[in-house]
Design an enzyme around this catalytic site. Sequence first.
Site, short mmCIF file in Angstrom:
data_model
loop_
_atom_site.label_atom_id
_atom_site.label_comp_id
_atom_site.label_asym_id
_atom_site.label_seq_id
_atom_site.Cartn_x
_atom_site.Cartn_y
_atom_site.Cartn_z
CE1 TYR A 52 39.50 15.45 0.98
CE2 TYR A 52 41.52 14.77 -0.12
CZ TYR A 52 40.60 14.61 0.89
OH TYR A 52 40.78 13.64 1.83
CG ASN A 88 37.46 27.78 -3.94
OD1 ASN A 88 37.58 28.81 -4.59
ND2 ASN A 88 37.50 27.77 -2.62
CE1 TYR A 95 35.49 17.28 4.45
CE2 TYR A 95 36.87 15.49 3.66
CZ TYR A 95 36.73 16.68 4.34
OH TYR A 95 37.82 17.29 4.87
CG HIS A 99 31.52 21.34 -0.72
ND1 HIS A 99 30.98 22.33 -1.51
CD2 HIS A 99 32.84 21.64 -0.62
CE1 HIS A 99 31.92 23.18 -1.88
NE2 HIS A 99 33.07 22.79 -1.35
CG ASN A 114 39.18 23.93 -2.68
OD1 ASN A 114 37.96 23.99 -2.85
ND2 ASN A 114 39.75 24.38 -1.58
CG ASP A 118 28.27 22.67 -3.33
OD1 ASP A 118 29.16 22.08 -3.97
OD2 ASP A 118 28.52 23.59 -2.54
#
Length: 186
Positions: free
Chosen positions: A64, A112, A14, A19, A66, A91
Amino acid sequence: MKCIAGLGNPGKKYDKTRHNVGFMVIDELLRRHDWKEKKDKFSGKSVVETVNGEKIILLKPQTYMNLSGESVRPLTDFYHIGVEDVMVIYDDLDLPAGKIRLRQKGGHGGHNGIRSIIDHLGTKEFKRLRIGIGRPENAMPVVDYVLRPFSKDEKMDVDKSISLAADACEAWMQKPFPEVMNEFNC
């Protein structure tokens, strides 16, 4: 004491994705000040430094996206940081790539990571620095879009917005947030 939390997802997979612009701003601040982050007990990577006599904590949750609140809440509790001294960088699909926007408070807007922080802090009253990533073209699902790297065409604008966001963070380390908003929300 102030906490600046940049949101993203951990791991190389990632690393350069849309994100993860929150992480990118924290990385820019670390680079500028030659600060070193470390892993800690708050499910994140953080650094505590002093700027003009005030302690500043930079945080990159490693939960992460969320579950970002699972990192932000324990850190703010441990250091007794009130929500008025928390800023979250993330973002935003509703801003074009390269634009930033600061806000005193607000809802989650479908994000989220912000939803998780609101749920864990029990309030919407924390500061936000949103970094534009634009919306996907065609019919690309949002989830695929945010987990992709920026295109070459977007990269220059995004690099400028990351630098500008870091400038805004540095300004907040020294002056009231409304002044920072007036300076950077153009």
